[in-house]
Scaffold this motif. Sequence first.
Motif, short mmCIF file in Angstrom:
data_model
loop_
_atom_site.label_atom_id
_atom_site.label_comp_id
_atom_site.label_asym_id
_atom_site.label_seq_id
_atom_site.Cartn_x
_atom_site.Cartn_y
_atom_site.Cartn_z
N PRO A 1 0.71 -1.23 -0.10
CA PRO A 1 0.09 0.04 0.13
C PRO A 1 0.80 1.21 0.03
O PRO A 1 0.30 2.39 -0.53
N SER A 2 2.12 1.04 0.59
CA SER A 2 2.96 2.36 0.49
C SER A 2 4.33 1.92 0.54
O SER A 2 4.75 1.00 0.62
N PHE A 3 5.17 3.18 0.57
CA PHE A 3 6.73 3.13 0.37
C PHE A 3 7.03 4.61 1.16
O PHE A 3 6.10 5.54 1.19
N VAL B 1 16.62 2.79 -11.22
CA VAL B 1 15.48 3.88 -11.36
C VAL B 1 16.29 5.24 -11.54
O VAL B 1 17.27 5.25 -10.71
N ARG B 2 16.13 5.82 -12.43
CA ARG B 2 16.88 6.95 -12.84
C ARG B 2 16.87 8.13 -12.00
O ARG B 2 17.60 8.80 -11.70
N LYS C 1 6.25 9.70 -8.72
CA LYS C 1 5.72 8.90 -10.23
C LYS C 1 6.39 7.53 -10.27
O LYS C 1 5.92 6.50 -10.60
N VAL C 2 7.87 7.66 -10.49
CA VAL C 2 8.42 6.47 -10.84
C VAL C 2 8.57 5.38 -9.75
O VAL C 2 8.55 4.38 -9.94
N ARG D 1 7.25 1.67 -9.39
CA ARG D 1 7.84 0.37 -9.00
C ARG D 1 7.04 -0.24 -7.91
O ARG D 1 7.02 -1.35 -7.85
N ARG D 2 6.39 0.68 -7.08
CA ARG D 2 5.74 -0.22 -6.17
C ARG D 2 4.44 -1.05 -6.53
O ARG D 2 4.34 -2.20 -6.22
#
Length: 172
Positions: free
Chosen positions: A9-11, A66-67, A72-73, A77-78
Amino acid sequence: MHPVRVSIPSFRSENNSMEKGYTVFKIDVLMNGRQHSVEKRYSEFHALHKMLKKSIKPPEIPSKHVRNWVPKVLEQRRQGLELYLQTIIMENGVLPKIFLDFLNIRHFPSVPKTESCGSFDTESEESSKLSHQPVLLFLRDPFLLPSAHDTFANVVIEGVVHGVFYPDLQPR
């Protein structure tokens, strides 16, 4: 449907003076009606992926590099990691021990039902022994419940004992 369900659900981003910043993903695990959470870094997902390749064919894992740290990126990934875990669960009837360890799920070795009472194919004495332990059951503990002729029975103790040991029994 598999008894294990997962979601991410989150990071959150962690910054440490000793090392470069990193992202921690919160994984919610629901199994047999019980939910718990674990937090993992991408590097732990990557290590899991490498270990799983030795025993199963895991799905593709999102790119390691990941750049940038744009939210958003990281959200992509999540979502990718969540799909990765869910696909492993959907594609495998028996989940590998390494996967269960990753999710902090207790696992018990499964023994085929025919082996629980010994094998019928062999005649060894060892295989014919029962593998379970005997169970002793007391229907009534004379030290907890007052005798039947006691007009002022301890309602609290009786209710607790009946609730624990006889949940389907209706009260008198």
